[in-house]
Design a protein around this motif. Structure first.
Motif, short mmCIF file in Angstrom:
data_model
loop_
_atom_site.label_atom_id
_atom_site.label_comp_id
_atom_site.label_asym_id
_atom_site.label_seq_id
_atom_site.Cartn_x
_atom_site.Cartn_y
_atom_site.Cartn_z
N PRO A 25 73.54 -56.88 126.61
CA PRO A 25 72.63 -58.11 126.80
C PRO A 25 71.90 -57.69 128.06
CG PRO A 25 74.70 -59.00 125.84
CD PRO A 25 74.95 -57.61 126.01
N LEU A 26 72.59 -57.28 129.11
CA LEU A 26 72.01 -56.96 130.42
C LEU A 26 71.10 -55.99 130.26
CD1 LEU A 26 75.20 -56.54 132.42
CD2 LEU A 26 73.93 -58.63 132.50
N TRP A 27 71.14 -54.88 129.45
CA TRP A 27 70.08 -53.89 129.24
C TRP A 27 69.10 -54.30 128.11
CZ3 TRP A 27 70.32 -50.42 132.75
CH2 TRP A 27 71.61 -50.23 133.37
N ASP A 28 69.35 -55.04 127.17
CA ASP A 28 68.20 -55.56 126.29
C ASP A 28 67.46 -56.45 127.05
OD1 ASP A 28 69.10 -54.05 124.14
OD2 ASP A 28 70.33 -55.95 123.25
N LYS A 29 67.77 -57.18 128.11
CA LYS A 29 66.96 -58.42 128.75
C LYS A 29 66.08 -57.46 129.71
CE LYS A 29 68.97 -60.94 131.71
NZ LYS A 29 69.90 -62.01 132.48
N ARG A 30 66.31 -56.42 130.16
CA ARG A 30 65.54 -55.48 131.06
C ARG A 30 64.55 -54.95 130.23
NH1 ARG A 30 70.03 -56.24 133.44
NH2 ARG A 30 70.13 -56.18 135.68
N GLY A 31 64.79 -54.52 129.02
CA GLY A 31 63.79 -53.64 128.10
C GLY A 31 63.39 -52.62 128.76
N GLY A 32 62.25 -51.87 127.83
CA GLY A 32 61.32 -50.88 128.50
C GLY A 32 62.53 -49.66 128.41
N ILE A 33 62.12 -48.84 129.63
CA ILE A 33 62.85 -47.40 129.58
C ILE A 33 64.39 -47.68 130.07
CG2 ILE A 33 62.21 -47.05 132.03
CD1 ILE A 33 61.58 -44.19 129.93
N LEU A 34 64.61 -48.68 130.72
CA LEU A 34 65.94 -49.08 131.11
C LEU A 34 66.90 -49.29 129.62
CD1 LEU A 34 65.61 -51.00 134.36
CD2 LEU A 34 66.38 -48.59 134.20
N ALA A 35 66.32 -49.92 128.84
CA ALA A 35 67.18 -50.29 127.40
C ALA A 35 67.04 -48.85 126.66
CB ALA A 35 66.41 -51.40 126.91
N ARG A 36 66.24 -48.30 126.76
CA ARG A 36 66.03 -47.08 126.17
C ARG A 36 67.35 -46.27 126.60
NH1 ARG A 36 61.00 -46.29 123.21
NH2 ARG A 36 60.32 -48.59 123.10
N ALA A 37 67.46 -46.15 127.82
CA ALA A 37 68.25 -45.15 128.58
C ALA A 37 69.70 -45.53 128.01
CB ALA A 37 68.31 -45.16 130.08
N PHE A 38 70.12 -46.90 128.18
CA PHE A 38 71.26 -47.30 127.58
C PHE A 38 71.56 -47.14 126.43
CE2 PHE A 38 73.31 -50.83 125.25
CZ PHE A 38 74.59 -50.78 125.99
N TYR A 39 70.62 -47.15 125.42
CA TYR A 39 71.01 -46.86 124.00
C TYR A 39 71.13 -45.34 123.76
CZ TYR A 39 70.30 -51.59 122.32
OH TYR A 39 70.27 -52.85 122.38
N MET A 40 70.65 -44.50 124.67
CA MET A 40 70.66 -43.17 124.67
C MET A 40 72.12 -42.79 125.27
SD MET A 40 69.87 -40.18 123.69
CE MET A 40 68.07 -40.12 123.35
N ILE A 41 72.43 -43.53 126.19
CA ILE A 41 74.01 -43.11 126.78
C ILE A 41 74.90 -43.81 125.81
CG2 ILE A 41 75.39 -44.05 128.47
CD1 ILE A 41 72.92 -43.95 130.59
N SER A 42 74.83 -44.60 124.84
CA SER A 42 75.53 -45.20 124.14
C SER A 42 75.89 -44.00 122.97
CB SER A 42 75.04 -46.42 123.51
OG SER A 42 74.02 -46.50 122.78
N ASN A 43 74.93 -43.46 122.52
CA ASN A 43 75.00 -42.12 121.70
C ASN A 43 76.12 -41.16 122.21
OD1 ASN A 43 73.08 -43.09 119.82
ND2 ASN A 43 71.54 -42.20 121.14
N TYR A 44 76.04 -41.10 123.50
CA TYR A 44 76.97 -40.09 123.98
C TYR A 44 78.50 -40.63 124.18
CZ TYR A 44 73.57 -36.81 125.13
OH TYR A 44 72.54 -35.85 125.10
N VAL A 45 78.53 -42.21 124.52
CA VAL A 45 79.90 -42.56 124.42
C VAL A 45 80.41 -42.75 123.02
CG1 VAL A 45 81.00 -44.96 124.80
CG2 VAL A 45 79.25 -44.19 126.60
N LEU A 46 79.57 -43.14 122.25
CA LEU A 46 80.09 -42.81 120.60
C LEU A 46 80.73 -41.29 120.31
CD1 LEU A 46 80.74 -44.04 117.87
CD2 LEU A 46 78.67 -43.76 117.37
N GLU A 47 79.90 -40.50 120.87
CA GLU A 47 80.24 -39.04 120.52
C GLU A 47 81.58 -38.84 121.19
OE1 GLU A 47 80.94 -34.98 121.36
OE2 GLU A 47 80.27 -36.22 122.84
#
Length: 111
Positions: A25-47
């Motif tokens: 929720p912290l990243w979703d609230k910020r939105g934009g490029i910061l939220a996109r960076a969070f989701y990209m990093i989450s791909n690496y965490v899952l990997e």
């Protein structure tokens, strides 16, 4: 879920993973490029989690790299100079991109 039920020993997961659930929720609230960076990093965490904890299992992934990439291509983050949503211009930009840009990064290819 249905696919998981039909495959023995399959594990269904998604991004962001449970380990990132509380900070999403912290990243979703910020939105934009910061939220996109969070989701990209989450791909690496899952990997990382799959490579280290599920070596022999069948993994079914919802909302992984292809989803993140597709969302970013379809909806580029707006910059401060953006004046509206020019759909035709966006489609042209996507059509002009080199095909290689849509390849999965080698470090996100599990098998």
């Amino acid at each position: 879920k249905k696919l998981q039920d039909t495959l023995p020993h399959a594990i269904a997961t998604k991004t962001p993973t449970a380990s990132l659930h509380d900070i999403r929720p912290l990243w979703d609230k910020r939105g934009g490029i910061l939220a996109r960076a969070f989701y990209m990093i989450s791909n690496y965490v899952l990997e990382y989690e799959i490579a280290n904890f599920y070596k022999e299992d069948i993994i079914i992934i919802d909302r992984w790299y292809a989803s993140t990439c597709g969302y970013t291509v379809a909806r580029p983050p707006h910059d401060s100079n953006s004046h509206g949503n020019d759909t035709l211009r966006k489609r042209s930009m996507i059509a002009d991109m080199p095909q290689a840009i849509f390849d999965w990064p080698k470090d996100l290819r599990l098998r």
